[in-house]
Structure formats: structure tokens, C-alpha cells
Design an enzyme around this catalytic site. Structure first.
Site, PDB file in Angstrom:
ATOM      1  N   ASP A  51       0.847  -1.193   0.000  1.00 46.07           N
ATOM      2  CA  ASP A  51       0.000   0.000   0.000  1.00 46.07           C
ATOM      3  C   ASP A  51       0.882   1.242   0.000  1.00 46.07           C
ATOM      4  O   ASP A  51       2.099   1.146   0.164  1.00 46.07           O
ATOM      5  CB  ASP A  51      -0.973   0.005   1.183  1.00 46.07           C
ATOM      6  CG  ASP A  51      -0.290  -0.354   2.485  1.00 46.07           C
ATOM      7  OD1 ASP A  51       0.897  -0.001   2.653  1.00 46.07           O
ATOM      8  OD2 ASP A  51      -0.929  -0.969   3.349  1.00 46.07           O
ATOM      9  N   ASP A  53       1.550   5.109   1.457  1.00 48.96           N
ATOM     10  CA  ASP A  53       1.260   6.105   2.490  1.00 48.96           C
ATOM     11  C   ASP A  53       1.817   7.449   2.053  1.00 48.96           C
ATOM     12  O   ASP A  53       2.897   7.532   1.475  1.00 48.96           O
ATOM     13  CB  ASP A  53       1.902   5.699   3.820  1.00 48.96           C
ATOM     14  CG  ASP A  53       1.360   4.371   4.344  1.00 48.96           C
ATOM     15  OD1 ASP A  53       0.239   4.004   3.951  1.00 48.96           O
ATOM     16  OD2 ASP A  53       2.058   3.707   5.134  1.00 48.96           O
ATOM     17  N   ASP A 131      10.343   4.985  13.119  1.00 49.45           N
ATOM     18  CA  ASP A 131      11.078   3.950  13.855  1.00 49.45           C
ATOM     19  C   ASP A 131      12.452   3.625  13.273  1.00 49.45           C
ATOM     20  O   ASP A 131      13.474   3.789  13.933  1.00 49.45           O
ATOM     21  CB  ASP A 131      10.218   2.691  14.049  1.00 49.45           C
ATOM     22  CG  ASP A 131       9.486   2.225  12.806  1.00 49.45           C
ATOM     23  OD1 ASP A 131       9.711   2.806  11.714  1.00 49.45           O
ATOM     24  OD2 ASP A 131       8.688   1.278  12.903  1.00 49.45           O
TER      25      ASP A 131
HETATM   26  P1  ATP Z   1       4.173  -2.444   5.954  1.00 53.13           P
HETATM   27  O1  ATP Z   1       4.810  -2.917   4.720  1.00 53.13           O
HETATM   28  O2  ATP Z   1       4.011  -3.488   6.970  1.00 53.13           O
HETATM   29  O3  ATP Z   1       2.960  -1.592   5.774  1.00 53.13           O
HETATM   30  P2  ATP Z   1       5.222   0.036   6.919  1.00 53.13           P
HETATM   31  O4  ATP Z   1       6.629   0.479   7.155  1.00 53.13           O
HETATM   32  O5  ATP Z   1       4.423   0.783   5.914  1.00 53.13           O
HETATM   33  O6  ATP Z   1       5.300  -1.501   6.581  1.00 53.13           O
HETATM   34  P3  ATP Z   1       3.195   0.796   8.762  1.00 53.13           P
HETATM   35  O7  ATP Z   1       2.806   0.137  10.051  1.00 53.13           O
HETATM   36  O8  ATP Z   1       2.225   0.850   7.649  1.00 53.13           O
HETATM   37  O9  ATP Z   1       4.518   0.051   8.314  1.00 53.13           O
HETATM   38  O10 ATP Z   1       3.685   2.259   9.142  1.00 53.13           O
HETATM   39  C1  ATP Z   1       3.971   3.245   8.186  1.00 53.13           C
HETATM   40  C2  ATP Z   1       5.160   4.093   8.631  1.00 53.13           C
HETATM   41  O11 ATP Z   1       4.845   4.763   9.850  1.00 53.13           O
HETATM   42  C3  ATP Z   1       6.406   3.287   8.936  1.00 53.13           C
HETATM   43  O12 ATP Z   1       7.179   3.065   7.780  1.00 53.13           O
HETATM   44  C4  ATP Z   1       7.123   4.178   9.938  1.00 53.13           C
HETATM   45  O13 ATP Z   1       7.801   5.213   9.297  1.00 53.13           O
HETATM   46  C5  ATP Z   1       5.974   4.793  10.713  1.00 53.13           C
HETATM   47  N1  ATP Z   1       5.641   4.003  11.906  1.00 53.13           N
HETATM   48  C6  ATP Z   1       4.719   3.015  12.011  1.00 53.13           C
HETATM   49  N2  ATP Z   1       4.675   2.497  13.227  1.00 53.13           N
HETATM   50  C7  ATP Z   1       5.580   3.158  13.951  1.00 53.13           C
HETATM   51  C8  ATP Z   1       6.011   3.101  15.308  1.00 53.13           C
HETATM   52  N3  ATP Z   1       5.469   2.201  16.160  1.00 53.13           N
HETATM   53  N4  ATP Z   1       6.973   3.943  15.701  1.00 53.13           N
HETATM   54  C9  ATP Z   1       7.503   4.857  14.857  1.00 53.13           C
HETATM   55  N5  ATP Z   1       7.153   4.951  13.575  1.00 53.13           N
HETATM   56  C10 ATP Z   1       6.214   4.130  13.103  1.00 53.13           C
HETATM   57 MG    MG Z   2       2.317   0.584   5.419  1.00 50.53          MG
END
Ligand code: ATP
Ligand code: MG
Length: 432
Positions: A51, A53, A131
Site C-alpha cells: 500500500d 502512504d 522507527d
Molecule cells: P508495511 O509494509 O508493513 O505496511 P510500513 O513500514 O508501511 O510496513 P506501517 O505500520 O504501515 O509500516 O507504518 C507506516 C510508517 O509509519 C512506517 O514506515 C514508519 O515510518 C511509521 N511508523 C509506524 N509504526 C511506527 C512506530 N510504532 N513507531 C515509529 N514509527 C512508526
Molecule cells: Mg504501510
């Protein structure tokens, strides 16, 4: 500190046009906006993002004014879902870390965990509150430039997963980041940076403070997204399995086979369910509990399945329907072992037959059930059912058995014993 990277491996054709539209519209309305997070990371690693963001200077209210079809979601972390056609683009406002500034105390709990996370900020503040460095990269689709505030590109190139900032503090602020570290390492085949890795052991106890509902979400992301077996190995290497599953640590073989099967199904685009994994993770505990119950005077309320599931709930909330799935899979095991016409017909007609059969195959592979039983059921499904049922003993229960069966949950312990070839509950008579 900011690096603007024009030479990179992003394949522009993999970028969602819908997300680009959202960014264009925000820009035209006067708000800075970029792709951010997992999608940029995945694109740079040559993967297809699941997806997209968007991070923007627009507040949720501003976003609502720009787009007709939006939904505000999240309490702890407010974001806007913008619907474009069938796609949903997550739009979040640039934020700063709650620890960035001196008015942060009301946003942290006594043990240093973030409880509110809605302070808006600038894009560079937004980068540092994320993170991992590889999750803090911003991509501008109109100029094809990557913005890097935290040396994330260096870590992408080295395939390293590194927390931004001081590792113990970052895990303390949000212990779920420990599980995210394991998940990203497993999914993207990244090495944990030594400093990040070293902070896991001292901080992992803090996972006990995470609400069970959030841990269930993280559980599904860890184990139901195609890299469950690897994630389990990494959790195990870091002694984290017992934090998620506080029941006695055994039955690892069953868990790993169930995860391998789930990963394989995902590869084949087959449906998967958390219930199957939970049934596997807790199976050994269930067997032990059956044994205990069988030696005590059985009472209806002592259904060992419920006891085991309830014990797990205090760590990982298992939604009710998945709890029922687990019970069905467990309760069907003795039925599969009996092979009378009546029980075979009942098993075949049960809505969870397929899951129970798959689970039986895993038990055969670990030596927990006889291979011959698994083979029998594999054949049974290819044969003419009518003819098969005619050949079997009828299995009409004697009256005494039926009464027990109706009322006493520990009935299944006896039957299960038969399924196991008898070693667990030697008092019981073999079936049929
Ligand atoms: P995925 O492929 O699982 O969606 P993702 O990196 O996009 O991986 P998400 O949970 O969708 O993970 O979160 C989007 C973004 O928000 C992350 O890439 C990170 O930058 C930030 N983020 C999410 N959760 C946290 C957290 N617990 N602490 C700090 N930053 C976070
Ligand atoms: Mg994501």
C-alpha cells in the site's frame, strides 16, 4: 543533514497513480506532500509495495477540505484515509516526536511509553520520530527525488535495519517496535544493526505492557504475511516467543510446520487464518491440560480448550470467532481418529473439516499422530464417500458413552488418546 537523492532504484511504474494523484491535489492546494514509509522502502529494495502512504503538511481537517471521500481513523495516531477508486491512500500529517521539545511529559506514561502522538511538526521532525531509518525516506514522484534525513539510503544499500536515535529509548517509547524489527528483518531479509539488536533483550519485558488487542494486530502481521516461519525463528533467537506465548515453551515443531504451511498457502494465494496458527501454537498446552483434566473429576466448566485460550487472551487478544475456530480444530482431532461410519460422516460434514485435516497432517509430521491415520484421511477424500462409509463399522455409541459425550468436555481426552496411539492416557480403551 538532509540528502536529496536523484540516483536510485525506484521503478516509477510501480508507484500507484492514485497516490500520485493525491499528492498532486495536496500540492495544488498549497500543502507539501510525499510518499513515505513502507512503500518507499519496498520500492528501493525492488519489492512491490502493498500500500502507499502519504505524509503531508496538511492537517486532517485540511485534507478533508481537499478530498470529498475521506475517513478519519485512529485515536492514538490520527490519519486520514482518502479513497480513490478502489484504492485507499493513507494520509498523515507531519508530526514531531513527543520527546522533541520540553512539553512532552503529558504524552509519556510513567514508564516512558508514548500515549499520545498527535503533535504536528515539520518534515524533518517527522523523519526523526519514525522507527527505522529505512522507514523514514520520502519520495517525490513529480521530481523522482528521494529525501533522506536519517541516512536511510546507506542502510538500504547495506540491507541494515537500524532504529533512529538511541535504541533503548526508542524501544521504551513503543515496545511494539521490537516486534516490528523482527517482522521487517524477516520480511525484507535485512540484518538488524548491532546496536538495535543489543537493545532488544533489555527492553523486551516491556512488551507485557502492550494492550492484547494491539499485540493481536502485530501477531497477524508477523505470522500471516508470508514470512511467518522466518519471523518465528528470529523471535526464537531473541527469546521473544515466550513473551508472546507465555504458556510453557514446547511444541515448537508444531508451530513451525503450521507457519511453513501458512507461508506456502499465501504464496499460492490461498486463504489463511490466525485460528489455524493459534491452534498449533497452543496445541501442546492443550494436550497437557487434557491430561490434567482427565485425572481430576471432570466438570463441564473445565473445558481444557477454553482454559487454554483464556490463558492466552491476557497477552494476545484472540477475537471470539478465531477462538471458536481453534476449539473446532482441536475437538475434531479425536473424531478424525475414530473412523466409524458415524464419526467419519460427521467429520466430513463439519465446516472446519478441512482445517482439522490440515492440522492432523501437521501432527503426523511431528509424530504426534500416526502417519497411517493421516494417509487414511487423505485417501478418504478421494474415494466415493458412500462406499467408504458402508465399509466402516457403524460406530453407533453405546448408551453410556453417549451420555458422557454429551456432557463432559473431557470426552475428547479419551478419544484424543486413541488418536495418539495411547501413550498419553493409558487408562483409556483404544477405539473402535
Ligand atoms: P508495511 O509494509 O508493513 O505496511 P510500513 O513500514 O508501511 O510496513 P506501517 O505500520 O504501515 O509500516 O507504518 C507506516 C510508517 O509509519 C512506517 O514506515 C514508519 O515510518 C511509521 N511508523 C509506524 N509504526 C511506527 C512506530 N510504532 N513507531 C515509529 N514509527 C512508526
Ligand atoms: Mg504501510
Amino acid at each position: 543533514m538532509l540528502q536529496r537523492i536523484t540516483e536510485h532504484d525506484i521503478d516509477r511504474t510501480r508507484v500507484s497513480e492514485k497516490a500520485v494523484d493525491v499528492i498532486d491535489k495536496l500540492r495544488r492546494a498549497g500543502f507539501d506532500a510525499y510518499l513515505v514509509g513502507g512503500c518507499v522502502r519496498d520500492l528501493l529494495l525492488g519489492k512491490v509495495p502493498k500500500d502507499f502512504d502519504v505524509a503531508t503538511a496538511a492537517t486532517p481537517e485540511d485534507v478533508r477540505k481537499v478530498f470529498p471521500r475521506v475517513r478519519l481513523v485512529g485515536r492514538r495516531f490520527r490519519i486520514v484515509h482518502v479513497r480513490v477508486g478502489r484504492e485507499i491512500i493513507e494520509v498523515s500529517t507531519f508530526r514531531r516526536a513527543v520527546t522533541d521539545g520540553d512539553d512532552h511529559m503529558p504524552h509519556l506514561s510513567d514508564d516512558g511509553m508514548i500515549i499520545r502522538d498527535n503533535l504536528y511538526g515539520t518534515i524533518d521532525q517527522d523523519a526523526f520520530r519514525r522507527d527505522f531509518t529505512v522507514n523514514a525516506l520520502y519520495y517525490d514522484p513529480s521530481t523522482d527525488v528521494v529525501l533522506d534525513y536519517c541516512e536511510g539510503m546507506k542502510d538500504i544499500a547495506a540491507r541494515t535495519l537500524r532504529l533512529i536515535g538511541e535504541p533503548e529509548t526508542r524501544f521504551q517509547e513503543d515496545p511494539v517496535r521490537i516486534l516490528r524489527a523482527i517482522r521487517f528483518a524477516a520480511k525484507l531479509d535485512l540484518e538488524l544493526h548491532p546496536d538495535t539488536e543489543a537493545a532488544i533483550a533489555p527492553m523486551c519485558e516491556m512488551l507485557n505492557a502492550i494492550p492484547p488487542a494491539r499485540l493481536f494486530d502485530e501477531f497477524t502481521k508477523l505470522f500471516l504475511t508470508g514470512h511467518g516461519e522466518r519471523a518465528f525463528e528470529l523471535l526464537s533467537e531473541h527469546d521473544l516467543v515466550e513473551i508472546l506465548f507465555p504458556l510453557p515453551p514446547h511444541g515448537e515443531a508444531t508451530a513451525k510446520l503450521a507457519l511453513a504451511s501458512t507461508d506456502q498457502r499465501l504464496k499460492e494465494n490461498k486463504p489463511v487464518t490466525p485460528g489455524f496458527l493459534i491452534a498449533a501454537f497452543l496445541w501442546q498446552e492443550y494436550l497437557d491440560r487434557l491430561e490434567l483434566t482427565a485425572t481430576a473429576a471432570p466438570r463441564r466448566e473445565d473445558d481444557p480448550a477454553s482454559t487454554v485460550i483464556a490463558a492466552q487472551q491476557s497477552t494476545i487478544a484472540i477475537p471470539r470467532r478465531h477462538g471458536w475456530f481453534v476449539r473446532d480444530v482441536w475437538h475434531l482431532q479425536p473424531l478424525l481418529a475414530r473412523r466409524t461410519a458415524r464419526d467419519v460422516a460427521r467429520a466430513l460434514a463439519h465446516r472446519r473439516f478441512r482445517a482439522a485435516y490440515d492440522f492432523l497432517m501437521i501432527r503426523c509430521a511431528t509424530g504426534d499422530a500416526p502417519q497411517e491415520l493421516g494417509d487414511w484421511w487423505t485417501n478418504a477424500q478421494t474415494e466415493n464417500t458412500e462406499a467408504l462409509l458402508r465399509e466402516l463399522p457403524s460406530g453407533r455409541p453405546r448408551r453410556r458413552r453417549r451420555r458422557r459425550g454429551r456432557n463432559r468436555p473431557n470426552r475428547s481426552s479419551a478419544d484424543l488418546n486413541a488418536a495418539n496411539g495411547g501413550p498419553r492416557l493409558p487408562r483409556e480403551v483404544a477405539q473402535p
